[in-house]
Motif scaffolding. Structure first.
Motif, PDB file in Angstrom:
ATOM      1  N   GLY A  63       0.849  -1.175   0.000  1.00 12.17           N
ATOM      2  CA  GLY A  63       0.000   0.000   0.000  1.00 12.17           C
ATOM      3  C   GLY A  63       0.887   1.226   0.000  1.00 12.17           C
ATOM      4  O   GLY A  63       2.059   1.161  -0.376  1.00 12.17           O
ATOM      5  N   ALA A  64       0.335   2.348   0.444  1.00  9.33           N
ATOM      6  CA  ALA A  64       1.090   3.595   0.502  1.00  9.33           C
ATOM      7  C   ALA A  64       0.507   4.465   1.595  1.00  9.33           C
ATOM      8  O   ALA A  64      -0.698   4.401   1.879  1.00  9.33           O
ATOM      9  CB  ALA A  64       1.055   4.330  -0.834  1.00  9.33           C
ATOM     10  N   TYR A  65       1.368   5.265   2.217  1.00 10.07           N
ATOM     11  CA  TYR A  65       0.870   6.289   3.128  1.00 10.07           C
ATOM     12  C   TYR A  65       0.433   7.479   2.281  1.00 10.07           C
ATOM     13  O   TYR A  65       1.234   8.100   1.583  1.00 10.07           O
ATOM     14  CB  TYR A  65       1.935   6.717   4.141  1.00 10.07           C
ATOM     15  N   HIS A  92      -2.364   2.600   5.913  1.00 12.55           N
ATOM     16  CA  HIS A  92      -1.321   2.995   6.871  1.00 12.55           C
ATOM     17  C   HIS A  92      -1.590   4.407   7.366  1.00 12.55           C
ATOM     18  O   HIS A  92      -1.745   5.339   6.569  1.00 12.55           O
ATOM     19  CB  HIS A  92       0.048   2.944   6.174  1.00 12.55           C
ATOM     20  N   TYR A 314       4.490  -6.845   4.570  1.00 14.46           N
ATOM     21  CA  TYR A 314       3.828  -5.727   3.913  1.00 14.46           C
ATOM     22  C   TYR A 314       4.857  -4.637   3.664  1.00 14.46           C
ATOM     23  O   TYR A 314       5.926  -4.611   4.268  1.00 14.46           O
ATOM     24  CB  TYR A 314       2.676  -5.168   4.765  1.00 14.46           C
ATOM     25  N   THR A 316       4.703  -0.157   2.678  1.00 16.82           N
ATOM     26  CA  THR A 316       3.912   1.018   2.328  1.00 16.82           C
ATOM     27  C   THR A 316       4.840   2.163   1.928  1.00 16.82           C
ATOM     28  O   THR A 316       5.611   2.666   2.744  1.00 16.82           O
ATOM     29  CB  THR A 316       2.996   1.468   3.494  1.00 16.82           C
TER      30      THR A 316
END
Length: 416
Positions: A63-65, A92, A314, A316
């Motif tokens: 994912g990504a912040y 996140h 994971y 991010t």
């Protein structure tokens, strides 16, 4: 990274609701209604140790912040669309570290994240949790040392029990908690360097307290910054019984350091992988991205290949300037590499596979990255009446309140 580097994520929230409960006005449109608030101290906990939760065995998640609040949740779907429908299974965010009530996640800070998490069973919520209030206020080493010792003695247990109960109440008891991140540096009040032994004892105390809450399934991520920094991060490791994941925040820094050097440096990427394997833990990368070497597509390609090889639980990406590739238009070559590598990815097999480090290649899908979506601009709040002075609480609190709070001038004169 510091609060300046994180931008909006670490905006300070001066939540003084209890002190002005009788004198606040909520600005939420043409009219104003009186508001009240009460902050009660949680009861002192009676922590009982619980066995560690084993690491998850699900497919690798990424994912990504994108923002700390509701906009961050909304942007997950937008980033997925930009990546050709790729499945972003990780959300996140961060708890503010300005005061204990915010570390306890009061005032609905996590409601929207919990709602996103519970909509699909395979999603993962990653939450950075400060270990101290005033966490970015440049507290001197002497005071940090005393605070760590007070924490190790149990003085702050109640705050973490409240947080644990809140997460269970929100039906996100399996949240990954990045507790006391980048503890090997100099930025945070929760840093380890002033007293490593007290820091480790405090970490264990927090984990034991949170694991004592019925219904919890938390996983605790020990995530130093890459490299030695102020102190070797191995000196801060609190033990296998209270750590579930060995993470690392790894940005492209310092200037001139190649990716190969980032791998091989003392306490670098290879050291993390070897340490985690020796301790039987999965790895993670809660924060990673560009930084000191500009639009470095070789770094981007290399880091993606590294993660495909070593399969962290994971990762991010920190997605804002200067680190990111979607919300930051300053890194077009890296943006192209990132998008091509993850475009349409919905399973653990990389499609397409990033090329090996060394030289730029033009991806075939897509040929040109879409211009990153600009962060949304919050709607301007209603103008408070002339006899009110607005309280600057931050847009996160104001989102949940539905407007700004203001202190009425005439209340002070009437109360005297």
């Amino acid at each position: 990274m510091s609060s300046q580097q994180r931008g909006a994520r670490s905006r300070r929230l001066a939540v003084t609701l209890a002190a002005v409960a009788a004198s606040v006005v909520l600005a939420s449109g043409p009219g104003f209604a009186a508001g009240t608030a009460r902050v009660a101290d949680p009861p002192a906990p009676t922590p009982t140790p619980a066995p560690p939760v084993p690491p998850a065995t699900s497919n690798p998640a990424f994912g990504a912040y994108l923002d700390y609040g509701p906009r961050g949740v909304a942007r997950i779907a937008e980033l997925s669309h930009w990546l050709g429908g790729a499945e972003l299974r990780v959300g996140h965010t961060y708890l503010p570290g300005d005061r204990w009530t915010n570390i306890e996640a009061r005032y609905g800070f996590l409601d929207v994240w919990a709602d996103w998490r519970t909509r699909q069973a395979d999603r993962m919520l990653v939450l950075n949790v400060p270990m101290m209030e005033r966490n970015e206020e440049n507290v001197p080493d002497s005071e940090v040392r005393q605070l760590l010792r007070r924490g190790a003695a149990g003085e702050f247990d109640r705050h973490f029990r409240v947080l644990a109960e809140r997460l269970v109440e929100l039906k996100v008891p399996d949240t990954v908690l990045v507790l006391g991140w980048e503890m090997n540096g100099t930025t945070y009040t929760h840093r380890c360097g002033p007293d490593p032994e007290a820091w480790k004892a405090y970490w264990k105390r927090i984990v034991t307290t949170m694991r004592s809450v019925p219904g919890q399934k938390f996983r605790f991520d020990f995530a130093p910054s890459r490299g030695r920094d102020a102190v070797p991060w191995t000196q801060c490791y609190p033990g296998d019984d209270t750590v579930d994941i060995v993470g690392m925040d790894s940005y492209d820094q310092p200037s001139g350091l190649s990716f190969e050097q980032q791998v091989k440096e003392p306490y670098g990427l290879q050291a993390q992988v070897d340490f985690a394997k020796a301790h039987g833990k999965p790895i993670s990368y809660p924060e990673w991205g560009l930084f000191r070497n500009g639009d470095n597509s070789v770094y981007m390609r290399s880091m993606l290949a590294w993660m495909d090889t070593h399969k962290p639980l994971y990762n991010t990406l920190t997605d804002y300037c200067p680190h990111g590739v979607w919300q930051c238009a300053d890194n077009p070559r890296s943006s192209q590499v990132y998008r091509a590598a993850l475009f349409g990815r919905t399973d653990p097999t990389p499609t397409p596979q990033p090329t090996e480090p060394g030289g730029d290649t033009t991806p075939t899908t897509p040929t040109t990255p879409t211009t990153p979506t600009a962060p949304a601009t919050p709607t301007a709040p209603a103008k408070p009446p002339a006899n009110c002075s607005p309280l600057q609480l931050g847009d996160w609190v104001e989102y949940w309140l539905g407007g700004k709070l203001c202190l009425r001038f005439d209340w002070w004169s009437r109360s005297r």
